[in-house]
Scaffold this motif. Structure first.
Motif, PDB file in Angstrom:
ATOM      1  N   ARG B  25       0.812  -1.210   0.000  1.00 53.57           N
ATOM      2  CA  ARG B  25       0.000   0.000   0.000  1.00 53.57           C
ATOM      3  C   ARG B  25       0.853   1.271   0.000  1.00 53.57           C
ATOM      4  NH1 ARG B  25      -5.265  -0.307   1.016  1.00 53.57           N
ATOM      5  NH2 ARG B  25      -5.243   1.772   1.906  1.00 53.57           N
ATOM      6  N   LEU B  30      -0.278   0.400  -4.052  1.00 55.58           N
ATOM      7  CA  LEU B  30      -1.350  -0.496  -4.487  1.00 55.58           C
ATOM      8  C   LEU B  30      -2.446  -0.527  -3.411  1.00 55.58           C
ATOM      9  CD1 LEU B  30       0.930  -3.384  -5.791  1.00 55.58           C
ATOM     10  CD2 LEU B  30      -0.313  -1.710  -7.181  1.00 55.58           C
ATOM     11  N   ASN B  31      -3.670  -0.161  -3.807  1.00 49.99           N
ATOM     12  CA  ASN B  31      -4.740  -0.022  -2.826  1.00 49.99           C
ATOM     13  C   ASN B  31      -5.551  -1.293  -2.598  1.00 49.99           C
ATOM     14  OD1 ASN B  31      -4.440   2.824  -2.344  1.00 49.99           O
ATOM     15  ND2 ASN B  31      -5.236   3.147  -4.401  1.00 49.99           N
ATOM     16  N   GLY B  32      -5.368  -2.283  -3.472  1.00 47.44           N
ATOM     17  CA  GLY B  32      -6.258  -3.448  -3.469  1.00 47.44           C
ATOM     18  C   GLY B  32      -6.322  -4.162  -2.136  1.00 47.44           C
TER      19      GLY B  32
END
Lengths: 748, 162, 458
Positions: B25, B30-32
């Motif tokens: 993150r 990367l937000n997933g």
């Protein structure tokens, strides 16, 4: 959609005032239906106007049109996962004759949008949707009038189409070409007719949710996903109990850890701030391990909540008093029901980002009410309200007053210590589980008398409960404000009886019963922190009275569905009851051993959505496991704007209520809450999910919107109780239906 | 240290004991994968390591050198969504959506290991992941649909897939 | 020579006839299934408690299936045996069994039709059960919901698939007969012994077995195996760092966990879950009896226990961090892994029983073999559905064998002060591959009822 845009825009220009946007509505003082002691929505300026236009009548507070034709709609409500961002676009697009996807929607932001109080009580479409609908229709008519002047064509020869005004001779003018500076800076009249349902192109039509694509591809979709430049990570070090006092903390040991910027200590408020997130976590753990607190034993006995509630009553309010005082009949039945404290339990713990810059505070928060939260923050920070801006950014699923406002306060309090630095507060799982305000524990007692023909002639209902709302509006609602050195106090809770109800929500049966006495025995003390949880008192009240309806039906030797219809004249209620029964295939055919059918009905708040549910449950007496196999449900929420969203919300409500009903109770001893995580506070997992859930939306085009998102909570609980009764011949009166309780009730 | 995420090698400057979640993150943006509990109880942080679903909140990056890490960003993009993403969009399988990337990654790992996993196997396999909004029926429908879409995607010629 | 042969044949015939006479058991006539009204409610309730002691549901219920309906697969070294349906269904269950047939099965390990039962059904223990208790058990089982479900056929090789052969097994290993009280002991102790040796059949898991699958009489409760888990010794060889006492045994059996010993895990979780039905006095009796088997701990053991408790308490206070040793030894590498992957829960002072247990108190790490430690690290503790339970993620997909072996080396050294087990590598490989079968169950003492979820077999 790029959520980080407003953040960046704000960093550049919000505080200087970009001037791009004229927001010309007043910020009035405030009163929210039912839920709160502290008023939340502004007082109506023009009570005759529909929905939230009554409080904010100016059209340009709701709709802005740029010279290039771009239409922006403003709502004071927020997306909580219920599909608001999509449904409100559909509504605006309908009256503006546009494609919903081409409309920009700005949700709650004290710097930009109308004040619509809280997004709560299933009122978004009812209030904001209604306002936007009418505002859009009025804007469309203004566009036509203006075009008529510009083109020299009578208004009746013009129509709106695809964001343009089209003349009968083929000439067209785009909205952007028509709009002038102050054109929309006028109050709504309330006189413009809405489109008729047969001409709808957007309302009731299937539109894909606008927010889902980003959420499934890793887009920045939540407040947790914002990472402004220069951001610092904060972690809280909460006391072990609500009232514990900080005795000792070795500050140097914490601040000397790698990456730690500082430790913020203000009274019993404690937080560590670090450059990297994992550094903040490591420092938080160290602080938790070394801080010493003074705790008190002041929680009630978890195993005897009724005794606590009965002993702590301050006053009794009459919720309903209809007909004769004393009635005799053939037979009188009575029962007592209880509900434990239960949790919101969002999957993503609360978070917020705050930035204190140029003496002004900006907070990005997943609060349900940006305006009331702003006022509370301003009081806590000792800043004028206009120096505090709250911008809503989505958080994880919200089912009422959870930790969102508290996290905003935590971030703001820390940010004030560190001007110029965006501060990101992320609660831990344990903090969310231990510190969110729970749905209040309740006790209810009901008795009713049947006459010889099997009709209910007398109804007495008493409930014991806290208030179900301690929402902000004042600083004392915020945990940070209570913990900090100034130790703000929660405003004393007051008994308020209102049409929407609070602890007494849905305490009055909708059935035709000539004599009714309904009382709320009000408990002001809140040793366990409580506030609004989806449905407020409606969950326990409907569980109680719909369970009891089945008992009465049995005493009257009548089928439960027939018994309800016997006491129901409201045609829309009858329709949902009949539809649910039909979709389920309701019958009195025998079921295999250990299986049972259950039915329940309620109109949420007695004036919002109608919902009836039928389900089948299997009860294994050896293990005490109750499993719901299939469910059929019918719901009427007036005109269905986004039918798929209604189905989605209703399915979700059914599953969540099933989880509450079967499994959930906050555990505590006399000192501490003992439910810090999903181990200790289990909720439904996939294996418990029914094989099928069918939701039938009974559409009533052209009728007012009726709030729906919380309508399933009460009926689902009661239907499970009734199915259990049908399967086993026994009734469980105390929530939840744990395996131990099932085994105890059933015996061997 | 070096981490291979969604097919790309990254040099990350993180304490080796940092859980993968925070590196994904904060270091890689990367937000997933979401923070849900940090305890392995809810599955919001689920990603795939060498094809298997793991809780990224409890997996220190020191154990992941030379391993293939895949997040929801590796399944496709908003403009060109992969089969799992398409299925969730088509079934409108989200309420708040916070748990959904974790659900997708666990389902993806089940279907990559067994493209013919039955509905029961999928339901059972999703047990570690929690959803509080009650979107389970749709998630199950989306995952079933993904099973079909993944098969036709892998059956289609490479050119068409591109 | 001829006469010799004749004599031999005659001898053989006599032996065979004798064996046959021993082995042959008559069928007992089918009975009309009794009704609930045929039994006193009190007797049924007593039977429910006894069935809980017997943990009947564990083997006679298939996870996700109906209670007591059987067809649960029990892997044995000889093949797979499927449990029978003990609901009162007349066709597929025991509906036609008279009380006499039921008692004979318990006492002699013989089915109603006269065929011998496999000792997977622990008649070697149940033979100790009193007539009175069998009566209550019968009343309980015959009043359960009847489930029509034919048991699956066993998967056993010849000649083990011939039930007659079991007569030979019984001849060699079966000691039939009711429990005998020891006069010199208290009533409580005798009650405990009766429950442990009889219905409780603790030895079925906690006593090691010989090559024929029979419990070794000279190693009574000295540590055995169950469903891929080591069942620890209940005698003086108990591996618990803090010696068990009657009080701690009582609390553990009553609640499924004890602060000094952690949570019941693997198949033991079901046992403690079922014991929930038992009166306190019976649990206390079991605890008293077991404590007597463990004997008075030596001064050295007591001292070690105190040290373990002290170490556990200390780790509540100090911030978890690696020692910083840079040696490239397995244990040093394992220590780094422990502090990165495990300490978050196991060194965080989270409240018991749902927080990570303190490994200073771990029996698994002090056990003679690494099996339970391997099982837990690989597969974790799955969540129970809708019920409080400890949850631990499995690390099978995260750690490779080398990393896990390093971790075990550290755990063994740090928490048991012993060198790493020497069979870690082979056990890891076989357990990970499924060659060594392990059942993984929630830790909450959940019974194997319908939707016993989170349960899976590796």
């Amino acid at each position: 959609m790029n959520i980080s845009t407003p953040l960046n825009a704000t960093r550049r220009g919000f505080l200087a005032g970009t001037g791009a946007l004229v927001v010309s509505f007043a910020i009035p003082a405030v009163a929210q239906e039912g839920e709160v002691a502290t008023p939340a929505t502004p007082a109506p300026q023009n009570p005759d106007l529909p929905g939230s236009l009554a409080e904010t009548p100016s059209l340009d507070a709701w709709i802005r049109i740029d010279a290039n034709g771009k239409v922006t709609v403003f709502t004071g409500k927020v997306e909580l996962g219920q599909g608001t961002k999509t449904a409100l676009r559909q509504i605006a697009a309908e009256e503006l004759e546009m494609d919903p996807a081409s409309i920009e929607l700005i949700t709650a932001d004290t710097g930009q949008t109308p004040n619509e109080g809280y997004t709560a009580g299933s009122q978004t479409i009812q209030n904001s949707g209604t306002a936007i609908r009418h505002a859009s229709a009025e804007v469309r008519e203004i566009m036509i009038r203006q075009a008529s002047e510009k083109l020299g064509i009578p208004a009746e020869d013009l129509r709106a189409e695809n964001g343009r005004i089209v003349a009968s001779d083929g000439r067209t003018l785009g909205y952007g070409e028509i709009v002038a500076d102050d054109l929309l800076h006028v109050d709504a009249t309330g006189n413009v007719p809405l489109k008729s349902p047969d001409s709808y192109h957007a309302i009731g039509k299937p539109f894909a949710r606008v927010d889902i694509p980003a959420k499934v591809t890793g887009g920045a979709a939540f407040v947790q996903d914002l990472r402004p430049e220069g951001m610092l990570h904060a972690r809280l070090v909460r006391p072990p109990t609500y009232t514990a006092r900080l005795v000792e903390i070795d500050e140097d040991a914490i601040t000397s850890m790698p990456g730690v910027v500082t430790l913020v200590r203000d009274g019993d408020f404690l937080a560590v701030i670090a450059e990297q997130e994992f550094q903040a976590i490591t420092a938080m753990r160290a602080a938790y391990a070394t801080a010493k607190w003074d705790e008190k034993e002041n929680l009630p006995d978890q195993n005897d909540i009724p005794a606590f509630l009965e002993s702590a009553v301050s006053e009794t309010g009459s919720v309903a008093s209809v007909g004769a005082e004393s009635v005799s009949g053939a037979r009188t039945l009575q029962a007592q029901f209880t509900r434990p404290y239960q949790m919101h339990g969002s999957i993503g713990p609360s978070a917020a980002i705050a930035l204190f810059e140029n003496d002004a505070m900006t907070v990005w928060t997943h609060t349900q009410g940006v305006y009331p939260d702003r006022d509370a923050l301003a009081e806590m920070l000792d800043l004028p309200p206009e120096k505090v801006r709250c911008i809503h950014v989505e958080g994880s699923g919200c089912y009422g007053h959870n930790g969102a406002d508290d996290a905003a306060a935590d971030a703001a309090l820390i940010a004030k210590w560190l001007p110029g630095k965006p501060i990101r507060v992320q609660w831990t799982r344990e903090q969310e589980h231990l510190w969110e305000p729970y749905g209040a524990g309740m006790l209810t007692r009901v008795s009713a008398t049947l006459d010889d023909s099997g009709k209910i002639v007398d109804w007495r209902y008493d409930l014991w409960s806290n208030s179900h709302s301690t929402r902000p509006g004042s600083a004392g609602s915020l945990m940070a404000a209570r913990l900090m050195g100034r130790h703000f106090q929660l405003e004393p809770a007051k008994l308020q009886i209102s049409p929407s109800g609070n602890g007494d929500r849905n305490a009055i049966p909708l059935y035709d019963i000539p004599n009714q006495r309904v009382n709320w025995h009000f408990v002001p003390d809140m040793p366990v922190r409580v506030s609004a949880l989806r449905g407020l008192g409606a969950y326990c009240n409907i569980f109680s009275l719909e369970s009891f309806m089945d008992e009465l039906a049995e005493a009257a030797e009548t089928d439960p569905v027939e018994f309800r219809l016997r006491h129901m004249t409201d045609p829309r209620a009858r329709t949902v009851i009949e539809t649910a029964a039909e979709k389920f295939g309701w019958s009195d055919d025998p079921l295999p051993q250990g299986r049972g059918r259950g039915f329940a009905f309620a109109q949420y708040k007695n004036h919002a959505a109608y919902l009836a549910i039928a389900l089948e449950a299997a009860v294994d007496r050896e293990t005490g496991i109750v499993k719901i196999s299939h469910v059929a449900c019918a719901v009427d929420c007036g005109e269905a704007v986004a039918p798929d969203a209604i189905i989605n919300q209703t399915e979700g409500g059914i599953i969540q209520s099933m989880s509450w009903t079967l499994y959930e109770a906050v555990q505590f001893d006399r000192t501490r809450i003992q439910s810090p995580d999903w181990s200790a506070y289990p909720i439904a997992r996939f294996s418990a999910i029914p094989d099928s859930i069918e939701v039938a939306v009974v559409d009533n085009p052209g009728t007012p919107y009726l709030g729906v998102a919380e309508a399933a909570q009460g009926p689902t609980g009661a239907a499970i109780g009734n199915a259990f009764r049908h399967a086993t011949g026994k009734r469980i009166h105390d929530l939840p239906f744990t395996r131990e309780r099932v085994k105890t009730v059933l015996g061997v | 240290m070096k981490l291979t995420v969604n097919g790309t090698a990254h040099e990350v400057d993180a304490d080796p004991s940092t859980p993968l979640l925070y590196v994904l993150r904060n270091d890689l943006g990367l937000n997933g994968a979401k923070f849900g509990c940090g305890l392995g109880q809810c599955g919001a942080c689920t990603v795939m390591v060498d094809g298997k679903a793991v809780f990224s909140c409890l997996t220190p990056v020191m154990l992941l050198e030379d391993r293939e890490i895949k997040t929801v960003e590796g399944l496709g993009t908003i403009d060109n969504p992969g089969p799992m993403q398409t299925a969730f969009i088509e079934e409108q399988a989200a309420q708040c959506g916070y748990c959904i990337p974790g659900m997708m990654m666990r389902a993806q790992s089940i279907l990559e290991a067994n493209p013919d996993a039955t509905d029961d196997e999928l339901r059972h396999g999703l047990e570690p992941n929690l959803c509080r909004c009650g979107t389970h029926m749709r998630i199950l429908r989306a995952v079933s649909k993904a099973r079909t879409l993944m098969k036709s995607a892998s059956a289609a010629p490479a050119v068409e897939r591109a | 020579m001829k006469r010799l042969i004749v004599r031999f044949v005659i001898l053989l015939a006599i032996v065979a006839a004798g064996l046959f006479a021993y082995a042959w058991k008559p069928a007992i006539d089918p009975a009309t299934p009794p009704q609930r009204a045929d039994f006193d409610q009190e007797l049924i309730e007593k039977g429910a408690q006894l069935a809980a002691v017997g943990n009947c549901t564990a083997c006679h219920t298939n996870p996700g299936g109906r209670s007591f309906a059987g067809s649960f697969a029990m892997p044995t070294p000889f093949g797979i045996i499927y449990s029978s349906n003990i609901t009162p269904d007349p066709e597929t269950g025991i509906g036609q069994w008279s009380e006499a047939a039921f008692s004979r099965a318990m006492r002699e390990g013989v089915s109603r039709d006269g065929s011998h039962l496999y000792p997977a059904f622990p008649f070697d223990h149940f033979t100790r059960v009193s007539d009175e208790d069998n009566k209550a058990l019968y009343a309980f089982l015959m009043t359960r919901p009847a489930v029509k479900q034919s048991p699956l056929a066993n998967e056993l090789p010849f000649p083990l698939n011939i039930r007659f052969v079991l007569a030979g097994w019984k001849l060699l290993f079966f000691d039939e007969g009711a429990h005998q009280n020891v006069a010199s002991r208290s009533d409580e102790w005798n009650r405990g012994a009766y429950l442990v040796d009889g219905l409780g059949h603790c030895g079925a898991c906690h006593t090691p077995r010989n090559a024929f699958g029979a419990e070794k009489p000279d190693a009574y409760l000295a540590g055995g195996e169950a469903e891929g888990w080591s069942a620890f010794a209940l005698n003086e060889a108990s591996p618990a760092p803090v010696p068990w006492t009657a009080d701690s045994l009582y609390a553990y059996l009553r609640r499924g966990w004890h602060a000094d010993h952690g949570v019941a895990n693997g198949p033991m979780a079901e046992v403690t879950g079922n014991l929930g039905l038992l009166p306190d006095s019976d649990i206390r009796a079991i605890a008293v009896y077991l404590e007597s088997l463990m004997g008075t701990p030596s001064a050295e053991r007591e001292q070690r226990g105190e040290q373990a408790l002290k170490a556990a308490a200390a780790s509540d206070l100090v911030l978890a961090s690696a020692s910083g040793a840079q040696d490239d030894t397995p244990a040093a590498r394992g220590e780094t892994i422990y502090y990165a992957a495990c300490a978050t829960c196991h060194d965080s002072n989270r409240p018991q029983p749902f927080g990570g247990s303190n490994l200073h108190l771990s029996s698994a790490l002090n056990a003679p073999d690494p099996q339970n430690a391997i099982n837990v690290i690989l597969f974790g503790l799955p969540a129970a559905s809708g019920r409080q339970s400890s949850i631990m993620p499995g690390f099978a997909a995260i750690m490779n064998d080398q990393q896990m072996s390093d971790l075990l080396a550290y755990l063994r050294e740090e928490f048991a002060q012993q060198p790493n087990w020497d069979d870690v590598a082979s056990r890891l490989t076989d357990t990970r591959s499924g060659k060594y079968h392990v059942s993984v169950r929630p830790s909450d003492g959940i019974e194997r009822g319908p939707d016993n979820v989170g349960a899976k077999d590796q």
